[in-house]
Design an enzyme around this catalytic site. Sequence first.
Site, mmCIF file in Angstrom:
data_model
loop_
_atom_site.group_PDB
_atom_site.id
_atom_site.type_symbol
_atom_site.label_atom_id
_atom_site.label_comp_id
_atom_site.label_asym_id
_atom_site.label_seq_id
_atom_site.Cartn_x
_atom_site.Cartn_y
_atom_site.Cartn_z
ATOM 1 N N TYR A 91 0.853 -1.181 0.000
ATOM 2 C CA TYR A 91 0.000 0.000 0.000
ATOM 3 C C TYR A 91 0.896 1.242 0.000
ATOM 4 C CZ TYR A 91 -4.324 2.564 0.489
ATOM 5 O OH TYR A 91 -5.379 3.404 0.245
ATOM 6 N N LYS A 164 -6.256 -1.591 -0.874
ATOM 7 C CA LYS A 164 -7.052 -1.395 0.338
ATOM 8 C C LYS A 164 -7.658 -2.718 0.782
ATOM 9 C CE LYS A 164 -8.079 2.340 2.810
ATOM 10 N NZ LYS A 164 -7.177 3.445 3.109
#
Length: 550
Positions: A91, A164
């Site tokens: 991420y 996510k």
Amino acid sequence: MPSTPRILTDPLANRGTAFSREERTRLGLIGRLPSAVETLEQQVARCYAQLQRHDADIDRYIYLDQLRERNEVLYFRLLIEHLAELLPIVYDPTIGEAIKKWSRDYRQSRAVYLSIDRVEDVPTSFDELGLGPGDVDLLVCSDAEEILGIGDWGVNGTDISVGKLAVYTAAAGIDPARVLAVNLDCGTDNESLLNDPAYLGNRHSRVRGERYDEFIAAYLRAASERFPNALLHFEDFGPSNARRILMENSDRYRIFNDDMQGTGAIVMAAVFSSMKVTGQTFADQRLVVYGAGTAGTGMADQIHAGMIRAGLSDAEAKSRIWLIDVDGLVTDSMDDLPDYQQAYARPAAEVADWERSGGTIGLLEVVQRTRPTILIGTSTDHGAFTREVVEAMAGGVDRPVILPLSNPTEKIEAVPSDIIPWSRGRALVATGIPVEPVEYEGTSYAIGQGNNALLYPGLGLGTIVSGATRVTDGMLLAAAEAVASQVDPTTLGAAILPPVSNLRASSATVAVAVARQAAAEGVATIDHPDLIEAVQEAMWQPVYPDPPVQ
């Protein structure tokens, strides 16, 4: 060329060299794998060693992405075992670089792509997945207008939703077979993409206004009708759209915006923790937000709500909040203020005699005038929290809360290694990036990271477990308090937020608190005699299931 058996191309079913000899015989895999039969642990060790041979973070990102497309159990087992190390790879910040190159490096994606030019295809796009109403727990969608700190990336922003979801699974055990990543392709205003022959998205400027609203409405309607129990997570929308979509739909849909609500709640957790040190309540706080976009205003919203819960009136709470944007202190005399800033605009008459530089009221003047207890940075203005600003904070209150949350490192408002000595060790600090402890006058100051991953995975899990019909302010507050409960900040040098190294346990704690609050507010639809057990049972584990009989 011989065809590859289907089970070896299904990332949810493939186990590669971990298939037993009996399974290889039964599934038609004889001769298709090396002779050795490995355990999952052996596979993880090999993959981690392979990963370590890549020096560049973007190369590690690509390696992990390709592993996920081959074997999802192995991918998540590796990710969970090295979560603190690999979270910045899968991420933020590495995903930002991957997004910039997404169209040129396009490999494969299981995301759902919806186009504003073909709104009529939205229902069909979901119908053709072949999933029933009880098959999906979570959708993460983005129109990619405001990706992290890098702006508008159109269809390239697909991986923000994919990433996510990876964090949801790694941190909170959301079943990866029960989630969907969605890209809402509204075009892009990024000229470099529009002029790039390799760009894979709609090749026109970003659509706004009525057509945009109809597109969002079509998505919400189609997703909620087909997956009525799913949480609809919105990510990285433009500031005005993010707030408006949330405000207009939060009572009708099970909707959550992490940039506003999750970021606001993690700041609330830092404030809860800090108040254990100061002995104050929200009614005692004075807040300055430097960088009043979606995230910054969302934080102001959460703290404003905390002030009201602590006994202040709406007007009293707003009188304790100051927003600073690119044009300085936000006042009601400014033209074309975004709707999300209007509620906090200060009366121009109130600040008529404040010192100005270039016609604007700057951060230092605001801090000196207001003596805030909390200073939040979401500006990406590197170095904005100068020594003078920090000293003014420490001169105004005994233990100032200073939260420079912008990332990556080159955009942070101030580094803790400066804030701690400038405040003489009195500042309570958390950042938006991982930071090593700071040594000052014989004390080691641990710096907590205001990472939303501490909160939103557990919030999502708690919402799913409870079957909550919507995400309430009370559930966000419960999540923030649960995060804060995991640290004791009262010892000098202690962090005000927990580390990300134990996210599975942390997320379970948050999920229980959220589900309990949902039940207390009457929005839960599933009753559990033992919530702790229910949360544990709901968490997907990266272990190989029994292979299908063929």
